[in-house]
Design a protein around this motif. Structure first.
Motif, mmCIF file in Angstrom:
data_model
loop_
_atom_site.group_PDB
_atom_site.id
_atom_site.type_symbol
_atom_site.label_atom_id
_atom_site.label_comp_id
_atom_site.label_asym_id
_atom_site.label_seq_id
_atom_site.Cartn_x
_atom_site.Cartn_y
_atom_site.Cartn_z
ATOM 1 N N UNK A 539 0.834 -1.194 0.000
ATOM 2 C CA UNK A 539 0.000 0.000 0.000
ATOM 3 C C UNK A 539 0.870 1.245 0.000
ATOM 4 N N UNK A 540 0.305 2.324 -0.560
ATOM 5 C CA UNK A 540 1.034 3.584 -0.710
ATOM 6 C C UNK A 540 0.098 4.736 -0.373
ATOM 7 N N UNK A 541 0.685 5.789 0.151
ATOM 8 C CA UNK A 541 -0.072 7.028 0.292
ATOM 9 C C UNK A 541 -0.417 7.538 -1.097
ATOM 10 N N UNK A 542 -1.625 8.030 -1.315
ATOM 11 C CA UNK A 542 -2.014 8.489 -2.663
ATOM 12 C C UNK A 542 -1.028 9.478 -3.280
ATOM 13 N N UNK A 543 -0.447 10.344 -2.470
ATOM 14 C CA UNK A 543 0.457 11.364 -3.004
ATOM 15 C C UNK A 543 1.731 10.780 -3.582
#
Length: 631
Positions: A539-543
């Motif tokens: 998972x990743x931060x959207x930014x």
């Protein structure tokens, strides 16, 4: 006389890159003097035109440009008052052969012109040459030792006669071919059992070793395709009934071809090549229709000479977005074995096989076409429609869709883009509701991904009123109106996105799909989850994401390597060069259970009757030249 390049550029038949390449070739050759008036194009214009067309061809997916065909096509396009007069083909080819930047096959020059009037960029001529030589050599080399008694016993055990079959068991034949040959190419439509066949092939091969464990690798061109192959192998492997030591030799992980070969960022070269081959005894590559010429050549180059290569795919699907239609060229002459090999296969398998050619090229004995679909019965609308599409029967395809009472196919006439929101609202709501409800109820990412993969909207186009950009907006609006999503912020829960630009640092690649879910450590925030080909979640931060787009709807090209329970295919209301038999077939066969088409009957019929043809010499190299002795 007018210079044709600006005219072709204005008509959208050339790009900036093509023009720059053409001018560069002219400077490299040294400006030639124009021919006397009345004797055709000047040397400069003749070279620049040919170079621009060769450059443009690769950008359009062709390996080369056939100048003879192009000259005839331009005459038809130009009509009675052409903006310029194309050269006579004899003069044109003569000028090119005299140019210092054009060489004949085998001579290292920027451009290569063969005797059939095909002009290549040197790199693509070399790829084609290397691949044809390598595959023909592998096809002609017998495997050193085969225990035929054990092979026959394993074939009978792994392939019991299926009650649905009325002809030869081509899965069983394919397994025998893979055991006897260093290369085996298996093509078949949806539900013909390509993956289950290759799993049984691997089981057979583990019984043909001299006690040393086989080194087997599984690969596919994209992460999605690799994940599907991996899931199928893992699910079916326990059913083989093999001894533990043989079962352990069959891997449960698949990788992309780029990862397998060792991709280097910002480079066209791989870590594994002819001088540093892959440490494998068997390589299985799935979804080969998606593999372009360059990647296929480099994959075969990286194989040890004694390794087996097993290629799986559907020859009738869309070709790669890269240059080449490799699987179609490979399978062009398949379907009949040589008499000697046919007799050997019949003895091993007990199958009554059709008679073969007297002297086929070596590759003919390495190709098996799976013909029976275990997924779609004779009453299946999807199966019947696929057969009509592949046969190029536009009227029959339209009749099946518009007049059929079969539950697994449907048609909606679409005459105006303004009708789309209303037409799509119900199917989009029903199709995406299960995964969005799961998101709302706090289901885990794996469950959400499984539900999201049940349904998709497909289009032939990216832009325009019928393209995926507009369709994604309409899908969002429909889901919002039905209370299934909240779009007050960009990163709403459940938003699906597709990566459209590779990021090697994050290991996120073009085509990867993520879904926006609550951050497990801070439910007030969102993260975008991705399911890797190994089944692992990241998972990743959207930014942090590289370039991406919302993906309720996707192009048919992007859908390759995936399957969904249900699909909706939106056709434009006007004909387009991208609409082809292969595109309609590929869209249709993404559906396991139901396919609905929206469009105009005439546009669909025209697409079915239009075959995608890519200029290439690979087919001739493999199937024509070995028989007639052309060098």
């Amino acid at each position: 006389m007018n210079d044709p390049l600006p005219i072709l550029y204005e008509r959208g038949l050339l790009t900036d890159l093509d023009l720059h390449f053409a001018r560069f070739m002219n400077r490299l050759a040294g400006a030639g003097s124009p021919l006397p008036p009345g004797e055709g194009l000047g040397m400069r214009v003749a070279l620049e035109l040919a170079a621009a067309l060769a450059s443009h061809a690769t950008g359009q997916g062709d390996i080369c440009v056939n100048l003879r065909q192009w000259a005839r096509r331009w005459t038809v396009m130009a009509g009675e008052a052409p903006a310029f007069t194309p050269p006579s083909i004899g003069d044109w080819l003569g000028i090119l052969r005299a140019s210092p930047v054009v060489g004949r096959p085998g001579v290292r020059q920027p451009l290569i012109l063969d005797r059939r009037g095909r002009l290549y960029l040197y790199r693509y001529w070399e790829y084609e040459h290397r691949l044809a030589e390598n595959l023909s050599r592998r096809a002609g080399e017998p495997v050193a030792t085969v225990d035929e008694a054990r092979l026959r016993a394993d074939l009978d055990r792994l392939f019991p006669r299926h009650p649905q079959l009325t002809g030869p068991d081509w899965q069983k034949v394919a397994a025998a071919v893979a055991a006897l040959k260093r290369i085996c190419i298996i093509s078949g439509g949806p539900g013909t059992g390509k993956t289950s066949t290759v799993l049984k092939i691997l089981a057979l091969l583990t019984g043909q070793t001299d006690g040393r464990p086989l080194r087997i690798a599984l690969a596919a061109p994209t992460g999605k395709a690799a994940a599907r192959l991996q899931e199928a192998i893992r699910a079916a492997k326990p059913t083989l009934g093999l001894e533990p030591e043989r079962l352990a030799q069959i891997p449960e992980e698949a990788s992309t071809l780029h990862r397998l070969l060792g991709a280097r960022p910002d480079s066209v070269y791989f870590r594994h090549d002819r001088d540093n081959p892959l440490p494998v005894d068997v390589l299985v590559v799935d979804e080969v229709s998606m593999v372009g010429l360059a990647l296929m050549t480099k994959t075969v180059d990286a194989l040890p000479p004694t390794a087996r290569l097993i290629l799986l795919g559907d020859k009738d699907q869309l070709a790669s977005v890269e240059a080449g239609a490799v699987l179609g060229d490979l399978c062009f002459g398949g379907g009949r074995f040589s008499p000697e090999f046919r007799a050997r296969l019949a003895t091993l398998t007990g199958e009554a096989l059709p008679r073969g050619r007297i002297t086929p090229p070596p590759l003919a004995d390495a190709i098996v076409l799976l013909r029976h679909s275990y997924r779609f019965s004779a009453a299946s609308g999807i199966g019947a429609l696929a057969r009509a599409v592949n046969s190029g029967k536009g009227a029959a395809a339209v009749a099946l869709l518009t007049g059929s009472l079969r539950e697994d196919i449907a048609w909606r006439t679409l005459t105006d883009p303004a009708e789309l929101p209303e037409q799509l609202a119900k199917s989009v709501g029903e199709g995406f509701a299960p995964y969005l409800r799961a998101v709302r109820e706090g289901a885990g990412p794996t469950t959400v991904f499984e539900l999201f993969s049940q349904f998709r909207v497909l289009s032939a186009l990216r832009a325009g009123p019928f393209g995926v950009e507009a369709l994604n907006g309409w899908c969002e609006a429909a889901l919002r109106d039905q209370g299934l999503i909240q779009t007050r912020r960009d990163w709403y829960l459940g938003r699906p996105v597709m990566i459209v630009r590779n990021d090697y640092n994050l290991r996120l690649f073009n085509g990867d799909i993520g879904i926006t879910l609550p951050d497990p450590d801070d439910p007030e925030r969102t993260r975008v989850f991705f399911l890797g080909s190994d089944g692992a979640l990241r998972s990743f931060a959207p930014a942090r994401l590289p370039e991406h787009e919302t993906v309720y709807a996707m192009t048919v090209h992007k859908s390759q390597g995936s399957e969904f329970d249900r699909i909706v295919m939106v056709m434009p209301t006007e004909s387009s060069p991208v609409l082809s038999r292969e595109l309609v077939y590929t869209a249709l066969t993404r559906a396991r259970q139901r396919a609905a088409f929206h469009g105009l009957p005439a546009v669909l019929a025209g697409a079915v009757e239009r075959r995608l043809r890519r200029s290439s010499g690979l087919r001739d190299r493999l199937w024509v030249e070995p028989r007639v002795g052309i060098g």
